[in-house]
Design a protein around this motif. Structure first.
Motif, PDB file in Angstrom:
ATOM      1  N   CYS A  19       0.815  -1.219   0.000  1.00 42.18           N
ATOM      2  CA  CYS A  19       0.000   0.000   0.000  1.00 42.18           C
ATOM      3  C   CYS A  19       0.845   1.264   0.000  1.00 42.18           C
ATOM      4  O   CYS A  19       0.351   2.334  -0.374  1.00 42.18           O
ATOM      5  CB  CYS A  19      -0.936   0.011   1.208  1.00 42.18           C
ATOM      6  SG  CYS A  19      -2.207  -1.268   1.179  1.00 42.18           S
ATOM      7  N   TRP A  20       2.106   1.199   0.445  1.00 41.11           N
ATOM      8  CA  TRP A  20       2.908   2.424   0.526  1.00 41.11           C
ATOM      9  C   TRP A  20       4.174   2.375  -0.332  1.00 41.11           C
ATOM     10  O   TRP A  20       5.067   3.209  -0.153  1.00 41.11           O
ATOM     11  CB  TRP A  20       3.254   2.759   1.977  1.00 41.11           C
ATOM     12  CG  TRP A  20       4.128   1.769   2.699  1.00 41.11           C
ATOM     13  CD1 TRP A  20       5.473   1.584   2.557  1.00 41.11           C
ATOM     14  CD2 TRP A  20       3.710   0.838   3.687  1.00 41.11           C
ATOM     15  NE1 TRP A  20       5.918   0.591   3.377  1.00 41.11           N
ATOM     16  CE2 TRP A  20       4.851   0.117   4.104  1.00 41.11           C
ATOM     17  CE3 TRP A  20       2.469   0.530   4.274  1.00 41.11           C
ATOM     18  CZ2 TRP A  20       4.790  -0.888   5.055  1.00 41.11           C
ATOM     19  CZ3 TRP A  20       2.416  -0.454   5.228  1.00 41.11           C
ATOM     20  CH2 TRP A  20       3.563  -1.156   5.611  1.00 41.11           C
ATOM     21  N   LYS A  22       5.836   2.508  -4.301  1.00 43.83           N
ATOM     22  CA  LYS A  22       5.511   3.097  -5.596  1.00 43.83           C
ATOM     23  C   LYS A  22       5.488   2.004  -6.657  1.00 43.83           C
ATOM     24  O   LYS A  22       6.529   1.396  -6.963  1.00 43.83           O
ATOM     25  CB  LYS A  22       6.531   4.175  -5.961  1.00 43.83           C
ATOM     26  CG  LYS A  22       6.513   5.356  -4.999  1.00 43.83           C
ATOM     27  CD  LYS A  22       7.574   6.394  -5.368  1.00 43.83           C
ATOM     28  CE  LYS A  22       7.541   7.566  -4.388  1.00 43.83           C
ATOM     29  NZ  LYS A  22       8.568   8.585  -4.708  1.00 43.83           N
ATOM     30  N   ASP A  30       6.230   5.567  -0.877  1.00 41.93           N
ATOM     31  CA  ASP A  30       5.399   6.710  -1.250  1.00 41.93           C
ATOM     32  C   ASP A  30       4.934   7.409   0.031  1.00 41.93           C
ATOM     33  O   ASP A  30       4.059   6.918   0.739  1.00 41.93           O
ATOM     34  CB  ASP A  30       4.199   6.224  -2.060  1.00 41.93           C
ATOM     35  CG  ASP A  30       3.357   7.372  -2.594  1.00 41.93           C
ATOM     36  OD1 ASP A  30       3.496   8.506  -2.095  1.00 41.93           O
ATOM     37  OD2 ASP A  30       2.525   7.134  -3.496  1.00 41.93           O
ATOM     38  N   GLU A  31       5.498   8.552   0.313  1.00 41.02           N
ATOM     39  CA  GLU A  31       5.208   9.235   1.574  1.00 41.02           C
ATOM     40  C   GLU A  31       3.780   9.737   1.655  1.00 41.02           C
ATOM     41  O   GLU A  31       3.235   9.909   2.756  1.00 41.02           O
ATOM     42  CB  GLU A  31       6.194  10.382   1.780  1.00 41.02           C
ATOM     43  CG  GLU A  31       7.642   9.942   1.794  1.00 41.02           C
ATOM     44  CD  GLU A  31       8.437  10.571   2.931  1.00 41.02           C
ATOM     45  OE1 GLU A  31       7.930  11.506   3.560  1.00 41.02           O
ATOM     46  OE2 GLU A  31       9.560  10.102   3.183  1.00 41.02           O
ATOM     47  N   THR A  32       3.127   9.965   0.529  1.00 43.83           N
ATOM     48  CA  THR A  32       1.729  10.391   0.590  1.00 43.83           C
ATOM     49  C   THR A  32       0.841   9.270   1.128  1.00 43.83           C
ATOM     50  O   THR A  32      -0.189   9.538   1.767  1.00 43.83           O
ATOM     51  CB  THR A  32       1.225  10.820  -0.801  1.00 43.83           C
ATOM     52  OG1 THR A  32       1.308   9.713  -1.714  1.00 43.83           O
ATOM     53  CG2 THR A  32       2.057  11.979  -1.343  1.00 43.83           C
ATOM     54  N   GLU A  33       1.218   8.028   0.893  1.00 41.35           N
ATOM     55  CA  GLU A  33       0.464   6.906   1.444  1.00 41.35           C
ATOM     56  C   GLU A  33       0.777   6.699   2.925  1.00 41.35           C
ATOM     57  O   GLU A  33      -0.121   6.413   3.727  1.00 41.35           O
ATOM     58  CB  GLU A  33       0.762   5.631   0.653  1.00 41.35           C
ATOM     59  CG  GLU A  33       0.234   5.648  -0.774  1.00 41.35           C
ATOM     60  CD  GLU A  33      -1.280   5.788  -0.817  1.00 41.35           C
ATOM     61  OE1 GLU A  33      -1.970   5.122  -0.010  1.00 41.35           O
ATOM     62  OE2 GLU A  33      -1.771   6.573  -1.638  1.00 41.35           O
ATOM     63  N   LYS A  36      -1.195   8.491   5.690  1.00 37.83           N
ATOM     64  CA  LYS A  36      -2.444   7.947   6.232  1.00 37.83           C
ATOM     65  C   LYS A  36      -2.195   7.277   7.586  1.00 37.83           C
ATOM     66  O   LYS A  36      -3.064   7.299   8.461  1.00 37.83           O
ATOM     67  CB  LYS A  36      -3.046   6.950   5.245  1.00 37.83           C
ATOM     68  CG  LYS A  36      -3.434   7.576   3.913  1.00 37.83           C
ATOM     69  CD  LYS A  36      -3.883   6.529   2.906  1.00 37.83           C
ATOM     70  CE  LYS A  36      -4.205   7.171   1.561  1.00 37.83           C
ATOM     71  NZ  LYS A  36      -4.590   6.145   0.529  1.00 37.83           N
TER      72      LYS A  36
END
Length: 295
Positions: A19-20, A22, A30-33, A36
């Protein structure tokens, strides 16, 4: 918010590393994930709920299908990637105190031979060291062998690693008619077992002796998972769970239900023999909730 209002203080989040990352690059985070998870931890702090992050699917291992392309316990690259991910989380959350956050390395390791058991111990020690280099004080848990049912006695020298018991004994009750298990063919179920006067004492004598010996060596224990699948009759489920809860209260063991919402839980469980209560747009098993709150 529910947990806080009901008086509970612990939530274990089963995470999937896919889920995190790329795309399919398990080295690229992926820091945007991950943000959360930052939010989940903030919610825990807001409502007084300790959050535990668990790699339910770690790079190289998951007890559930599909199998990982490379094996965490035998492949050097898989281990290095898993250690890198835990080191990343350790750096990211170093400022979060242990009262709010802990790490559970990976979910339910098993073994089929002594060599595999040795590999599990090696990997646990290695992941702990990767975390400790970034955050020397982080509270770290390891699930017991054989899907959390047996203590990792080889780690009795590490008082800084707590061990998690996964309590589904006996599976004839906890997984009664679970479609993916041999128990799917059982016709009837009862609790306590036939001829047993006290289910709590029976559980303690039959399943917890090795665990309590480990505790005598200074290892902190808790029940990281427990529950009963939806197909078990509700009255049997409640009697069975109360005997476990009585035991854990007597032994001062914390516990966590798998799951809050779902087929083992108290919300939207899909049990056919429960008179559900409407609750925030969900179906609440009030009898089960009241039993849990009692202990």
């Amino acid at each position: 918010r529910w947990l806080h209002e009901w008086g509970f203080n612990f939530a274990r989040l089963p995470l999937d590393y896919r889920c995190w990352i790329k795309g399919s690059d398990w080295n690229a985070i992926d820091e945007t994930e991950v943000a959360k998870l930052d939010e989940a931890i903030r919610f825990g702090q807001k409502y007084g709920v300790h959050v535990q992050l668990c790699f339910h699917r770690a790079p190289g291992f998951c007890i559930n299908p599909p199998a990982e392309p490379k094996d965490l316990f035998s492949d050097a690259e898989a281990f290095a990637v898993c250690a890198r991910h835990w080191a990343y989380f350790a750096r990211r959350y170093r400022a979060i105190p242990n009262r709010d956050l802990s790490f559970d390395l990976f979910n339910e390791p098993s073994w089929s031979e002594s060599k595999a058991r040795t590999n599990i111990v090696r990997v646990v020690r290695g992941l702990v060291e990767a975390i400790r280099r970034e955050d020397p004080e982080r509270l770290i848990a390891a699930d017991g062998f054989f899907c959390g049912q047996k203590p990792i006695t080889e780690l009795s020298d590490r008082a800084d690693i707590v061990q998690s018991i996964h309590s589904y004994e006996p599976s004839s009750v906890s997984h009664f008619r679970a479609e993916w298990r041999a128990e799917r063919d059982l016709k009837t179920v009862e609790w306590p077992p036939k001829g047993v006067a006290d289910g709590m004492c029976w559980l303690k004598d039959r399943y917890y002796g090795e665990w309590f010996k480990l505790r005598e060596k200074g290892v902190f224990l808790y029940v990281g998972e427990t529950g009963v699948y939806k197909n078990c009759p509700h009255d049997v489920t409640l009697r069975h769970m109360e005997d476990k809860l009585r035991l854990w209260k007597a032994e001062n063991l914390g516990w966590c239900l798998w799951n809050l919402r779902g087929t083992f839980g108290i919300v939207d469980s899909g049990r056919a023999d429960v008179d559900y209560e409407d609750f925030d747009g969900h179906k609440l098993d009030r009898k089960f909730l009241d039993l849990l709150r009692k202990y």
